[in-house]
Each structure stands twice: as C-alpha cells, then as structure tokens.
Design a protein around this motif. Structure first.
Motif, PDB file in Angstrom:
ATOM      1  N   ASN A 130      48.750  54.709  44.911  1.00  0.00           N
ATOM      2  CA  ASN A 130      49.711  54.786  43.801  1.00  0.00           C
ATOM      3  C   ASN A 130      50.721  53.635  43.879  1.00  0.00           C
ATOM      4  OD1 ASN A 130      50.752  55.892  41.444  1.00  0.00           O
ATOM      5  ND2 ASN A 130      52.229  57.150  42.549  1.00  0.00           N
ATOM      6  N   GLU A 131      50.196  52.419  44.031  1.00  0.00           N
ATOM      7  CA  GLU A 131      51.043  51.236  44.226  1.00  0.00           C
ATOM      8  C   GLU A 131      51.150  50.431  42.938  1.00  0.00           C
ATOM      9  OE1 GLU A 131      53.563  50.077  46.207  1.00  0.00           O
ATOM     10  OE2 GLU A 131      52.400  50.981  47.800  1.00  0.00           O
ATOM     11  N   ARG A 132      52.307  49.796  42.734  1.00  0.00           N
ATOM     12  CA  ARG A 132      52.536  48.956  41.559  1.00  0.00           C
ATOM     13  C   ARG A 132      51.634  47.711  41.595  1.00  0.00           C
ATOM     14  NH1 ARG A 132      57.308  46.404  41.347  1.00  0.00           N
ATOM     15  NH2 ARG A 132      57.203  46.157  39.095  1.00  0.00           N
ATOM     16  N   LEU A 133      51.199  47.276  40.422  1.00  0.00           N
ATOM     17  CA  LEU A 133      50.346  46.095  40.313  1.00  0.00           C
ATOM     18  C   LEU A 133      51.021  44.873  40.932  1.00  0.00           C
ATOM     19  CD1 LEU A 133      47.754  44.758  39.295  1.00  0.00           C
ATOM     20  CD2 LEU A 133      48.939  44.331  37.127  1.00  0.00           C
ATOM     21  N   GLU A 134      52.317  44.711  40.737  1.00  0.00           N
ATOM     22  CA  GLU A 134      53.022  43.557  41.291  1.00  0.00           C
ATOM     23  C   GLU A 134      52.883  43.505  42.818  1.00  0.00           C
ATOM     24  OE1 GLU A 134      57.282  41.298  40.893  1.00  0.00           O
ATOM     25  OE2 GLU A 134      57.298  43.488  40.802  1.00  0.00           O
ATOM     26  N   TYR A 135      53.055  44.646  43.484  1.00  0.00           N
ATOM     27  CA  TYR A 135      52.916  44.703  44.944  1.00  0.00           C
ATOM     28  C   TYR A 135      51.475  44.373  45.350  1.00  0.00           C
ATOM     29  CZ  TYR A 135      52.879  46.562  49.686  1.00  0.00           C
ATOM     30  OH  TYR A 135      52.729  46.705  51.048  1.00  0.00           O
ATOM     31  N   ILE A 136      50.507  44.955  44.643  1.00  0.00           N
ATOM     32  CA  ILE A 136      49.091  44.710  44.949  1.00  0.00           C
ATOM     33  C   ILE A 136      48.768  43.230  44.796  1.00  0.00           C
ATOM     34  CG2 ILE A 136      46.724  45.150  44.176  1.00  0.00           C
ATOM     35  CD1 ILE A 136      47.714  48.000  43.389  1.00  0.00           C
ATOM     36  N   MET A 137      49.222  42.623  43.709  1.00  0.00           N
ATOM     37  CA  MET A 137      48.922  41.211  43.471  1.00  0.00           C
ATOM     38  C   MET A 137      49.622  40.311  44.487  1.00  0.00           C
ATOM     39  SD  MET A 137      46.656  41.489  41.254  1.00  0.00           S
ATOM     40  CE  MET A 137      46.336  39.758  40.956  1.00  0.00           C
ATOM     41  N   ASP A 138      50.805  40.687  44.943  1.00  0.00           N
ATOM     42  CA  ASP A 138      51.476  39.925  46.003  1.00  0.00           C
ATOM     43  C   ASP A 138      50.635  39.950  47.284  1.00  0.00           C
ATOM     44  OD1 ASP A 138      53.579  39.307  44.320  1.00  0.00           O
ATOM     45  OD2 ASP A 138      54.977  40.756  45.214  1.00  0.00           O
ATOM     46  N   GLU A 139      50.076  41.117  47.599  1.00  0.00           N
ATOM     47  CA  GLU A 139      49.211  41.235  48.779  1.00  0.00           C
ATOM     48  C   GLU A 139      47.952  40.392  48.620  1.00  0.00           C
ATOM     49  OE1 GLU A 139      49.536  43.429  51.923  1.00  0.00           O
ATOM     50  OE2 GLU A 139      51.293  42.452  51.119  1.00  0.00           O
ATOM     51  N   LEU A 140      47.309  40.495  47.460  1.00  0.00           N
ATOM     52  CA  LEU A 140      46.081  39.735  47.231  1.00  0.00           C
ATOM     53  C   LEU A 140      46.358  38.235  47.280  1.00  0.00           C
ATOM     54  CD1 LEU A 140      44.401  41.845  44.403  1.00  0.00           C
ATOM     55  CD2 LEU A 140      43.976  41.925  46.870  1.00  0.00           C
ATOM     56  N   ALA A 141      47.493  37.801  46.757  1.00  0.00           N
ATOM     57  CA  ALA A 141      47.862  36.382  46.812  1.00  0.00           C
ATOM     58  C   ALA A 141      47.962  35.914  48.255  1.00  0.00           C
ATOM     59  CB  ALA A 141      49.183  36.160  46.080  1.00  0.00           C
ATOM     60  N   ARG A 142      48.538  36.750  49.112  1.00  0.00           N
ATOM     61  CA  ARG A 142      48.692  36.404  50.530  1.00  0.00           C
ATOM     62  C   ARG A 142      47.332  36.412  51.237  1.00  0.00           C
ATOM     63  NH1 ARG A 142      52.465  40.079  51.718  1.00  0.00           N
ATOM     64  NH2 ARG A 142      54.167  38.683  51.279  1.00  0.00           N
ATOM     65  N   TRP A 143      46.513  37.446  50.973  1.00  0.00           N
ATOM     66  CA  TRP A 143      45.234  37.590  51.661  1.00  0.00           C
ATOM     67  C   TRP A 143      44.202  36.560  51.222  1.00  0.00           C
ATOM     68  CZ3 TRP A 143      44.849  43.580  50.861  1.00  0.00           C
ATOM     69  CH2 TRP A 143      45.701  44.218  51.766  1.00  0.00           C
ATOM     70  N   TYR A 144      44.177  36.243  49.938  1.00  0.00           N
ATOM     71  CA  TYR A 144      43.154  35.347  49.409  1.00  0.00           C
ATOM     72  C   TYR A 144      43.683  33.944  49.114  1.00  0.00           C
ATOM     73  CZ  TYR A 144      40.206  39.469  49.026  1.00  0.00           C
ATOM     74  OH  TYR A 144      39.469  40.589  49.310  1.00  0.00           O
ATOM     75  N   ASP A 145      44.952  33.690  49.415  1.00  0.00           N
ATOM     76  CA  ASP A 145      45.590  32.397  49.204  1.00  0.00           C
ATOM     77  C   ASP A 145      45.424  31.924  47.755  1.00  0.00           C
ATOM     78  OD1 ASP A 145      47.073  30.147  49.720  1.00  0.00           O
ATOM     79  OD2 ASP A 145      45.419  29.041  50.639  1.00  0.00           O
ATOM     80  N   VAL A 146      45.883  32.772  46.842  1.00  0.00           N
ATOM     81  CA  VAL A 146      45.867  32.448  45.414  1.00  0.00           C
ATOM     82  C   VAL A 146      47.278  32.624  44.857  1.00  0.00           C
ATOM     83  CG1 VAL A 146      43.449  33.114  45.073  1.00  0.00           C
ATOM     84  CG2 VAL A 146      45.240  34.820  44.736  1.00  0.00           C
ATOM     85  N   ASP A 147      47.527  32.029  43.710  1.00  0.00           N
ATOM     86  CA  ASP A 147      48.805  32.197  43.024  1.00  0.00           C
ATOM     87  C   ASP A 147      48.597  33.135  41.847  1.00  0.00           C
ATOM     88  OD1 ASP A 147      50.316  30.450  44.668  1.00  0.00           O
ATOM     89  OD2 ASP A 147      49.416  28.740  43.630  1.00  0.00           O
ATOM     90  N   VAL A 148      49.583  33.966  41.570  1.00  0.00           N
ATOM     91  CA  VAL A 148      49.491  34.969  40.506  1.00  0.00           C
ATOM     92  C   VAL A 148      50.619  34.730  39.505  1.00  0.00           C
ATOM     93  CG1 VAL A 148      49.605  37.436  39.986  1.00  0.00           C
ATOM     94  CG2 VAL A 148      48.509  36.663  42.096  1.00  0.00           C
TER      95      VAL A 148
END
Length: 193
Positions: free
Chosen positions: A146-164
C-alpha cells in the motif's frame, strides 16, 4: 585507525563480510565505512543508504552503526537500516534479536517485528510492522505494501539507475501492492502498474 569505504552506486548491490563475521547486504546508492580491524572492545561502522545487517554475536564487543546523528547498538541480530540523506526519517527494522536506537539522550530498544523511525528533528517512534517489505530487496524481491507511486518510483530510480518525471503530479498519490522478483525487466513491472 585505518578505514575501508564501500560505495555502492545507483543500480548496484553489494554483500560484504566483515572481519568479525558480520554480513552486510548493501542496497543501491549506499556507503559503508569500516575499520580495517575492529578494536578489542568495540565494533563501530559508519553508514548511509540502506543495508541489511546480520551481525555476528560477540558479547565482549558490541556492534554500533553510526548513521548521521543516530546510533544503533547490537550484540548479535538481523535488521535493516534505511538512512538516505534525501529522506525525512532514518528507519531501523528488526528481524530478530534486539537493538537499541539512540539519538542525543533518547534510546529505544526494539523487539523483533518492530521499527524505529527517527525523524531529522530527533523524535524516535517505535511501532510494530510487517518486516517483509522492508527487507525483501536483499532477497532479490521488490515488495511494497500500500505504498505511494512516488515512493515506489524513487526506489526504482535508485535500483535501476533511471530518472523519473511526472507529467501528471496527481499520479504520485496512487497506491500499489507489489511483490515480484527484483531483477525482472523494469518494463514488466511498469506495465503491471
């Protein structure tokens, strides 16, 4: 004392075994500074980012993690620390054993399945949590509850080295429950969302 510094870049992960047998799983965008050899009466490390610690038991030498203004003291246990400079709180999530989380003159002891949330202004709040979403990354999973999209995308940006970036800022508040393999294709995860 001489120190080694391990820096894990965005998109990376690293597992380190310290000289006392402690194993540290370092998540993306993290840094661990450890002495070449621990002293005879203490084991102290300096950390920022996110890591899962499996601390070797040694009753004569307590293990202390210094993360910003927060100190975490253990004898032997398993827990996760999240201390990114870009985030408001420092989280310590206990899996097993016991840890003490301190800031200034305030100390809180955690039991398994508890989390200490230390705010940047020094407040320490302890609550019971489902530890799985906080430690899943070190087992190769992506788990959000039940996590906010912003938090999820921040994690994915860090893990996959992408910018959102967001074309519609209202999307940041969408909430998701996710549990998949961490090293799946990022496009697969994005299409599921």
């Amino acid at each position: 004392a001489e120190y080694h510094t391990i820096r894990v870049p965005r998109g990376g992960e690293y597992v380190a075994k310290l000289e006392d047998g402690t194993v540290v799983h370092l998540n993306a965008d993290s840094e661990l500074r450890v002495p070449v050899a621990f002293t005879s009466d203490a084991r102290e490390v300096f950390f920022k980012g996110e890591a899962y610690f499996s601390v070797a038991k040694d009753v004569k030498r307590p293990f202390t993690i210094h993360s910003g203004e927060v100190d975490i003291r253990v004898l032997g246990t398993e827990f996760c620390v999240r201390s990114y400079a870009t985030e408001r709180d420092i989280l310590t999530t206990l899996v097993e054993g016991s840890v003490e989380v301190s800031r200034d003159a305030v100390t809180r002891r955690l039991s398994p399945d508890e989390q200490a949330r230390v705010s940047r202004d020094g407040d320490i709040r302890v609550s019971r949590v489902n530890v799985y979403p906080y430690i899943a990354w070190q087992a190769g999973r992506i788990a959000f509850e039940n996590e906010r999209l912003e938090y999820i995308m921040d994690e994915l940006a860090r893990w996959y080295d992408v910018d959102v970036t967001y074309e519609n800022r209202q999307l940041k508040d969408l909430r998701f429950i996710i549990d998949i393999k961490k090293y799946s294709d990022l496009t697969e995860l994005l299409s599921l969302m």
